[in-house]
Design an enzyme around this catalytic site. Structure first.
Site: not given
Ligand code: 13P
Ligand code: ZN
Length: 276
Positions: A116, A140, A142, A170, A211
């Site tokens: 990413e 980023h 999940h 908040e 995602h």
């Molecule tokens: P990477 O291991 O390449 O960082 O990818 C993980 C991910 O969350 C892709 O969206």
């Molecule tokens: Zn991801």
């Protein structure tokens, strides 16, 4: 100074480990980048190497020319960042056109920065310009509750912002500009990077349907805290929906948000304060 002794790298590793402890980084899920300050580059320059091969970023980020980033590696596990940072992370330099990068530290067993990286760098470019250079962290992850909501709520900025503002008082203070939503797209490429960076012009949070989430901030505390606040709010909404099937007996009303905005000195866009 050694990279691993620097405050910025210690902060980077701690944030990655905090995310792992939260359960937001199964396997290699998620990625983190930090735009280093010039004095931080100078402080660790003796520990960097400048003979690595220049490689294509996959997009063009002229506003990032000459910048240095700490980044997690592609396919690397956040679980391992604390114990094996030189294997899991990299410091990368961007060339003078914003087209290529080279690895100057880390990834000692090979590999490349996160897949990413194009999204991160395009977000950094937008947020650096929008914040007068203050924003340095793109994160980023999940987180499960936020992802769960992308199967239930309409995939609009209005729905996500309003529902998540309502779940904790908040929230409108922590993310007053709101949340952007990217429909499902193939990750890792330029298209999703462009879509996300467009949203980042007005928001500090973008949710990728089915995602995960992207957050931008000035430092590790603020950026981790932002992700944590959004995900906590999503958890409360998941609990409410689980208890009631989707109805709320009472909630915070548009005029109450307006009063909150005055008292806390934040501007809440009217487009999120619609009557339901
Ligand atoms: P990477 O291991 O390449 O960082 O990818 C993980 C991910 O969350 C892709 O969206
Ligand atoms: Zn991801």
């Amino acid at each position: 100074m050694k990279v691993l002794e620097s405050n910025f790298m210690q902060g980077f590793m701690r944030m990655a480990d905090d995310g792992w402890q939260q359960g937001w980084h199964e396997r290699n899920g998620g990625n983190l980048t930090y735009r280093m300050k010039p004095e931080e580059v100078e402080a660790v320059r003796e520990d960097l190497s400048f003979d690595g091969e220049w490689k294509d970023i996959g997009t063009t980020v002229p506003g990032m020319a000459g910048e240095f980033f700490a980044a997690t590696g592609s396919g690397k596990y956040f679980r391992n960042v604390m114990t094996a940072p030189e294997d899991s992370c990299a410091i990368c330099e961007i060339d003078d056109k914003g087209e290529k990068y080279r690895v100057c530290w880390g990834l000692v067993n090979g590999g490349r920065p996160t897949s990413e990286f194009p999204s991160h760098l395009m977000n950094h470019e937008v947020k650096k310009a929008a914040s007068g250079g203050k924003h340095r962290v793109i994160y980023h992850a999940h987180p499960a509750n936020t992802i769960a909501l992308t199967f239930v709520l309409p995939l609009t900025d209005e729905a996500f912002t309003r529902e998540l503002w309502e779940m904790a008082t908040e929230c409108p203070v922590v993310f007053p500009s709101g949340i952007g939503v990217v429909p499902w797209m193939v990750p890792g490429g330029r298209d999703i990077a462009v879509a996300t960076s467009e949203l980042m012009k007005q928001y500090d949070v973008a949710i990728w349907a089915h995602h995960g989430m992207f957050c931008s901030g000035e430092d590790f505390d603020l950026t981790f805290g932002l992700m944590h606040t959004v995900e906590k709010s999503a958890e409360i909404l998941v609990k409410v929906y689980s208890m009631t099937g989707g109805t709320k007996r009472q909630t915070i009303q548009p005029d109450e948000f307006r009063h909150l905005a005055v008292d806390f000195g934040v501007t809440l866009p009217e487009k999120f304060l619609f009557e339901k």
